[in-house]
Write a protein that holds these residues in place. Structure first.
Motif, PDB file in Angstrom:
ATOM      1  N   VAL A 150      85.154  55.329 123.161  1.00  0.00           N
ATOM      2  CA  VAL A 150      84.583  55.866 122.069  1.00  0.00           C
ATOM      3  C   VAL A 150      84.047  57.394 122.728  1.00  0.00           C
ATOM      4  O   VAL A 150      83.622  58.184 121.543  1.00  0.00           O
ATOM      5  N   LYS A 151      83.782  57.595 123.772  1.00  0.00           N
ATOM      6  CA  LYS A 151      82.803  58.783 124.129  1.00  0.00           C
ATOM      7  C   LYS A 151      83.577  59.992 123.799  1.00  0.00           C
ATOM      8  O   LYS A 151      82.943  60.763 123.101  1.00  0.00           O
ATOM      9  N   ASP A 152      84.858  60.355 124.088  1.00  0.00           N
ATOM     10  CA  ASP A 152      85.749  61.632 123.666  1.00  0.00           C
ATOM     11  C   ASP A 152      85.495  61.880 122.138  1.00  0.00           C
ATOM     12  O   ASP A 152      85.356  62.958 121.662  1.00  0.00           O
ATOM     13  N   ILE A 153      85.906  60.676 121.545  1.00  0.00           N
ATOM     14  CA  ILE A 153      85.682  60.820 120.049  1.00  0.00           C
ATOM     15  C   ILE A 153      84.387  61.292 119.484  1.00  0.00           C
ATOM     16  O   ILE A 153      84.518  62.138 118.593  1.00  0.00           O
ATOM     17  N   MET A 154      83.563  60.711 119.958  1.00  0.00           N
ATOM     18  CA  MET A 154      82.210  61.013 119.579  1.00  0.00           C
ATOM     19  C   MET A 154      81.932  62.301 119.686  1.00  0.00           C
ATOM     20  O   MET A 154      81.259  62.931 119.039  1.00  0.00           O
ATOM     21  N   ASN A 155      82.186  62.864 120.986  1.00  0.00           N
ATOM     22  CA  ASN A 155      81.680  64.111 121.151  1.00  0.00           C
ATOM     23  C   ASN A 155      82.454  65.196 120.425  1.00  0.00           C
ATOM     24  O   ASN A 155      82.133  66.447 120.389  1.00  0.00           O
ATOM     25  N   LYS A 156      83.583  64.924 120.232  1.00  0.00           N
ATOM     26  CA  LYS A 156      84.461  65.650 119.426  1.00  0.00           C
ATOM     27  C   LYS A 156      83.951  65.712 117.902  1.00  0.00           C
ATOM     28  O   LYS A 156      84.629  66.483 116.926  1.00  0.00           O
ATOM     29  N   GLY A 157      83.151  64.562 117.377  1.00  0.00           N
ATOM     30  CA  GLY A 157      82.357  64.614 115.933  1.00  0.00           C
ATOM     31  C   GLY A 157      83.426  63.978 115.003  1.00  0.00           C
ATOM     32  O   GLY A 157      83.490  63.787 114.024  1.00  0.00           O
ATOM     33  N   GLN A 158      84.752  63.121 115.685  1.00  0.00           N
ATOM     34  CA  GLN A 158      85.507  62.236 114.904  1.00  0.00           C
ATOM     35  C   GLN A 158      84.946  60.733 114.578  1.00  0.00           C
ATOM     36  O   GLN A 158      84.198  60.422 115.436  1.00  0.00           O
ATOM     37  N   LEU A 159      85.494  60.262 113.801  1.00  0.00           N
ATOM     38  CA  LEU A 159      85.242  58.811 113.554  1.00  0.00           C
ATOM     39  C   LEU A 159      85.686  58.038 114.673  1.00  0.00           C
ATOM     40  O   LEU A 159      86.929  57.952 114.822  1.00  0.00           O
ATOM     41  N   VAL A 160      84.904  56.969 114.926  1.00  0.00           N
ATOM     42  CA  VAL A 160      85.556  55.919 116.029  1.00  0.00           C
ATOM     43  C   VAL A 160      86.454  55.130 115.167  1.00  0.00           C
ATOM     44  O   VAL A 160      86.082  54.807 113.972  1.00  0.00           O
ATOM     45  N   ASN A 161      87.311  54.261 115.772  1.00  0.00           N
ATOM     46  CA  ASN A 161      88.019  53.327 115.054  1.00  0.00           C
ATOM     47  C   ASN A 161      87.538  52.409 114.010  1.00  0.00           C
ATOM     48  O   ASN A 161      86.372  51.674 114.558  1.00  0.00           O
ATOM     49  N   ASP A 162      87.873  51.930 112.970  1.00  0.00           N
ATOM     50  CA  ASP A 162      87.374  51.022 112.119  1.00  0.00           C
ATOM     51  C   ASP A 162      86.821  49.825 112.805  1.00  0.00           C
ATOM     52  O   ASP A 162      85.940  49.192 112.518  1.00  0.00           O
ATOM     53  N   ASN A 163      88.056  49.279 113.443  1.00  0.00           N
ATOM     54  CA  ASN A 163      87.783  47.823 113.918  1.00  0.00           C
ATOM     55  C   ASN A 163      86.785  47.876 114.994  1.00  0.00           C
ATOM     56  O   ASN A 163      85.928  46.725 115.063  1.00  0.00           O
ATOM     57  N   LEU A 164      86.548  48.809 115.761  1.00  0.00           N
ATOM     58  CA  LEU A 164      85.438  48.782 116.889  1.00  0.00           C
ATOM     59  C   LEU A 164      84.269  48.865 116.215  1.00  0.00           C
ATOM     60  O   LEU A 164      83.388  48.007 116.514  1.00  0.00           O
ATOM     61  N   VAL A 165      84.161  49.541 115.298  1.00  0.00           N
ATOM     62  CA  VAL A 165      82.730  49.561 114.652  1.00  0.00           C
ATOM     63  C   VAL A 165      82.430  48.312 113.669  1.00  0.00           C
ATOM     64  O   VAL A 165      81.238  47.960 113.926  1.00  0.00           O
ATOM     65  N   LEU A 166      83.359  47.560 113.161  1.00  0.00           N
ATOM     66  CA  LEU A 166      83.197  46.511 112.362  1.00  0.00           C
ATOM     67  C   LEU A 166      82.815  45.593 113.371  1.00  0.00           C
ATOM     68  O   LEU A 166      81.766  44.634 113.093  1.00  0.00           O
ATOM     69  N   GLU A 167      83.120  45.329 114.495  1.00  0.00           N
ATOM     70  CA  GLU A 167      82.900  44.389 115.669  1.00  0.00           C
ATOM     71  C   GLU A 167      81.363  44.511 115.826  1.00  0.00           C
ATOM     72  O   GLU A 167      80.516  43.433 116.113  1.00  0.00           O
ATOM     73  N   ILE A 168      80.959  45.919 116.009  1.00  0.00           N
ATOM     74  CA  ILE A 168      79.751  46.100 116.275  1.00  0.00           C
ATOM     75  C   ILE A 168      78.783  45.611 115.244  1.00  0.00           C
ATOM     76  O   ILE A 168      77.619  45.015 115.438  1.00  0.00           O
ATOM     77  N   VAL A 169      79.047  46.036 114.042  1.00  0.00           N
ATOM     78  CA  VAL A 169      78.225  45.503 112.869  1.00  0.00           C
ATOM     79  C   VAL A 169      78.092  44.139 112.856  1.00  0.00           C
ATOM     80  O   VAL A 169      77.174  43.608 112.498  1.00  0.00           O
ATOM     81  N   LYS A 170      79.195  43.254 112.881  1.00  0.00           N
ATOM     82  CA  LYS A 170      79.135  41.868 112.693  1.00  0.00           C
ATOM     83  C   LYS A 170      78.578  41.207 113.853  1.00  0.00           C
ATOM     84  O   LYS A 170      77.817  40.216 113.607  1.00  0.00           O
ATOM     85  N   LYS A 171      78.296  41.765 115.075  1.00  0.00           N
ATOM     86  CA  LYS A 171      77.583  41.364 116.172  1.00  0.00           C
ATOM     87  C   LYS A 171      76.066  41.555 115.857  1.00  0.00           C
ATOM     88  O   LYS A 171      75.114  40.527 116.450  1.00  0.00           O
ATOM     89  N   ASN A 172      75.798  42.612 115.015  1.00  0.00           N
ATOM     90  CA  ASN A 172      74.130  42.558 114.906  1.00  0.00           C
ATOM     91  C   ASN A 172      73.781  42.323 113.744  1.00  0.00           C
ATOM     92  O   ASN A 172      72.421  41.999 113.359  1.00  0.00           O
ATOM     93  N   LEU A 173      74.669  41.836 112.525  1.00  0.00           N
ATOM     94  CA  LEU A 173      73.898  41.357 111.275  1.00  0.00           C
ATOM     95  C   LEU A 173      73.956  39.910 111.178  1.00  0.00           C
ATOM     96  O   LEU A 173      75.297  39.315 111.272  1.00  0.00           O
TER      97      LEU A 173
END
Ligand code: ADP
Length: 182
Positions: free
Chosen positions: A51-74
Motif C-alpha cells: 500500500v505504500k506507493d498508493i498512499m504516498n500518491k494520495g490514492q485509495l487503497v484497495n477495498d478488500n485490503l481495507v475491509l480485512e483490516i476493519v474486520k480484524k479490528n472490530l
C-alpha cells in the motif's frame, strides 16, 4: 450515550484528532484505517509494502485490503467504537453494513466534520506527514469530493448524520461532538 460512531469529512478536517479525544474520554476503540495502514508500512509488512506507493500518491487503497483490516479490528463486546477514515466509497459502505449486521452493532451517529477547502489545505501543509505535499493533497481532495462526499447524502437519508462545524478550535469541536452523542 451513543456507542457506534463514524467520523466523516475531508482530509484535514480533524477526524483523527477528534476521534482520539472522544474515544479516550469514553474508553472507546478508535479505529483509523489510515493509522492502521501507516503502521503496516512502518512494520515493513507485506501489506505495508503493497500500500505504500498508493498512499504516498494520495490514492485509495484497495477495498478488500481495507475491509480485512476493519474486520480484524472490530470485535463483538467492545464498549464502543469510532470509525475514522472508513468507509470512503459506496462499496465500502456496503461492506461495512454487512460487517455491522454480523456484529449486531448498528451505526448510531455519523459525524460530518465540515471545514472549508482553504483551511484544509493550510492545515495539511503545516502537518507535514509524508502524504501532505501539495500534489498529493490535491489528489486526496479530488478523490474525497468524487468518491467520499456522496456518503454524506447517504447517511443523511438514513437520518444518521450530525453536522459539525469543524473549523473551530479543538475543544469547541470536541464539546460539540460530545454534546451531540450524549
Ligand atoms: P486523511 O483522510 O486525513 O488524508 P487518513 O489517515 O485517513 O488521512 O488516510 C491516509 C491514506 O490512507 C489515504 O489517502 C488512503 O491512501 C489510505 N486509506 C485510509 N483509509 C482508507 C480507506 N477506507 N480506503 C482506502 N484507502 C484508505
Amino acid at each position: 450515550m451513543k456507542k457506534h460512531l463514524l467520523f466523516l469529512g475531508p482530509p484535514g478536517a480533524g477526524k483523527g484528532t477528534q476521534a482520539a479525544v472522544v474515544s479516550k474520554d469514553n474508553s472507546y476503540l478508535h479505529l483509523s484505517t489510515g493509522d492502521l495502514l501507516r503502521k503496516e508500512i512502518e512494520l515493513n509488512s507485506d501489506l505495508g509494502n503493497q500500500v505504500k506507493d498508493i498512499m504516498n500518491k494520495g490514492q485509495l487503497v484497495n477495498d478488500n485490503l481495507v475491509l480485512e483490516i476493519v474486520k480484524k479490528n472490530l470485535h463483538k463486546n467492545n464498549k464502543g467504537w469510532i470509525l475514522d477514515g472508513y468507509p470512503r466509497n459506496l462499496s465500502q459502505v456496503d461492506s461495512l453494513n454487512k460487517v455491522l449486521i454480523n456484529l449486531n452493532q448498528p451505526l448510531e451517529i455519523v459525524f460530518y466534520l465540515d471545514v472549508p477547502d482553504e483551511v484544509l489545505i493550510k492545515r495539511l501543509l503545516s502537518r507535514g506527514r509524508k502524504d501532505d505535499n501539495e500534489k498529493t493533497i490535491k489528489t486526496r481532495l479530488k478523490i474525497y469530493k468524487e468518491t467520499t462526499e456522496p456518503l454524506i447524502e447517504y447517511y443523511k437519508e438514513l437520518s444518521l448524520l450530525e453536522y459539525i462545524k469543524a473549523d473551530e478550535d479543538l475543544k469547541t469541536v470536541s464539546d460539540d461532538i460530545k454534546y451531540k452523542m450524549a
